[in-house]
Write a protein that holds these residues in place. Structure first.
Motif: not given
Length: 460
Positions: A402-407
């Motif tokens: 999720r954090d990767y997609l947000i970045r």
């Protein structure tokens, strides 16, 4: 290091691996053979060999890339490259960057053995010693600390100035003392001074000494710490806190190897090995004009970085039990150890104060314990910071995704095509990942569309 530590062979040709293994085994070496650079790096994370011999041409990551990783992560580990004629220029370039040697295929077995012996003779002091008393105060089973100690022992044999970096409480003075014990100066004095703990008005006299009458209160001649450390090692802790005027005088001492006492007209020779330490970022200090660049390069011939305790969690239980044994001897009660859940609490705790804080916690529970086995409740009381919230693998993976997609969406302003391209995924698969994680790319776009969505959700 010698023949008691294995040599690592890296080659995707099983026949060549078998041949080299037999040849080196016959000369008394133990061999660890792997068929890819990726497998080599995985093994290096577990334990360091004495030497790496790698082919340049490998599937996936090639031997030159492997050498680059080894040079960055394990700078004292020697590497010999095996190269075909077409990769000789690259191999030659690698030797200028620190590879020990390269051999052109087909190579003579005697030449290989000679190169291996030469490499091991140079790196042996850093990797293995029959006498480990020099590092007895450093309690660790961490691979990262083992690599640090290998470098420390290697540089201890020289007179090079060493800068030890690390957060407060990581044990910089303990490492400095260990380096002194491993050095040719071991039988001579080791003097430590905290440059940030002595008032500026007194620090010059403390370091360089003074003559009688040099200033008010100088009622007798007094030698400084440089003279007291003559022939041995002077440890300058928190060097980043040294005032600028004294930095100039310290630089002169290091350049000229002479010390002039406060109030004296003549200088005397001194022979000291300088180890300094700091928790400050000296590069930032130089940029701000609070630390001299010329002094920095005099002190920073070799840099050693002590990891924070949270970066070596496998050592926490080991250190806690070691401290318990030391501290419990001061108390008239019998303390046998920590309960299993107490050790787990210690291992998961946050340690902003590092090893020094751990020692303090152990001392506190030793003082308060009414039972031989220290319970978790007492450890929890002594801990002033929350325990580390370790996620289960599935949750950790989901959080990372999720954090990767947000970045990616922030980076591309919500453009799914660009984000999918950066992630090396097709649009359909990327949309599925967004849906799975509850992410709407429109929220990451500027302008009216994002505002409209916020109004729709009652945000604005």
């Amino acid at each position: 290091m010698g023949k008691t530590s294995p040599l690592m062979l890296v080659d995707d040709d099983p026949d060549l691996l078998r041949l080299l293994t037999l040849r080196l085994n016959a000369s008394g070496y133990r061999i660890l053979a792997v068929e890819s650079a990726e497998a080599a790096l995985a093994q290096l994370a577990i334990s360091l060999p004495a030497l790496v011999i790698t082919d340049v041409r490998l599937p996936g990551m090639d031997g030159l890339a492997l050498f680059g990783e080894i040079r960055n992560r394990y700078p004292s580990l020697p590497v010999i490259l095996l190269t075909a004629h077409g990769t000789i220029p690259d191999a030659v370039d690698a030797t200028t960057q620190g590879a020990f040697a390269y051999l052109t295929k087909p190579f003579d077995g005697a030449v290989l053995l000679d190169k291996v012996a030469q490499a091991l003779s140079l790196s042996a002091p850093a990797q293995e010693s029959p006498d480990q008393a020099w590092r007895a105060d450093i309690i660790s089973r961490s691979q990262r600390v083992a690599e640090l100690l290998a470098e420390a022992q290697l540089v201890a044999a020289s007179d090079a100035s060493i800068l030890i970096r690390g957060d407060s409480g990581t044990g910089k003075e303990v490492l400095a003392r260990a380096i002194h014990r491993a050095s040719p100066r071991a039988d001579l004095p080791f003097i430590a001074v905290n440059c940030g703990a002595i008032p500026e008005a007194l620090l010059e006299s403390e370091l360089f000494g003074h003559v009688k009458g040099a200033f008010t209160g100088a009622i007798e001649h007094r030698e400084g710490l440089f003279q007291a450390a003559h022939g041995g090692t002077l440890f300058l802790d928190e060097i980043g806190d040294m005032p600028l005027p004294l930095q100039v005088k310290l630089l002169r001492v290091l350049q000229e190897k002479t010390v002039r006492q406060v109030g004296a007209t003549q200088a005397g020779e001194v022979d000291v090995r300088i180890i300094s330490a700091t928790h400050r970022d000296l590069e930032v200090a130089m940029g701000e004009g609070t630390f001299r660049e010329d002094l920095y390069y005099r002190l920073n011939v070799v840099t050693l970085h002590l990891p924070a305790l949270e970066e070596r969690r496998e050592d926490i239980a080991l250190l806690a039990n070691h401290f318990l044994k030391l501290i419990s001897a001061k108390y008239p009660k019998r303390l046998t150890g920590f309960a299993a859940d107490a050790l787990e609490l210690l291992s998961l705790a946050q340690w902003p104060g590092n090893v020094r804080q751990l020692y303090n916690v152990v001392e506190q529970v030793c003082a308060l314990s009414t039972t031989p086995l220290i319970p978790a409740s007492l450890v929890q009381r002594a801990l002033r910071t929350p325990t580390l919230d370790l996620l289960r693998y599935a949750h950790a993976k989901q959080k990372f995704e999720r954090d990767y997609l947000i970045r990616l969406l922030k980076l591309t302003d919500g453009n799914v095509s660009d984000a999918a391209r950066l992630a090396d995924r097709n649009r359909t698969e990327f949309y599925r990942l967004l849906q799975k994680n509850g992410l709407d790319p429109r929220r990451f776009r500027g302008g009216d569309e994002a505002v409209a969505m916020e109004r729709q959700d009652g945000i604005v």
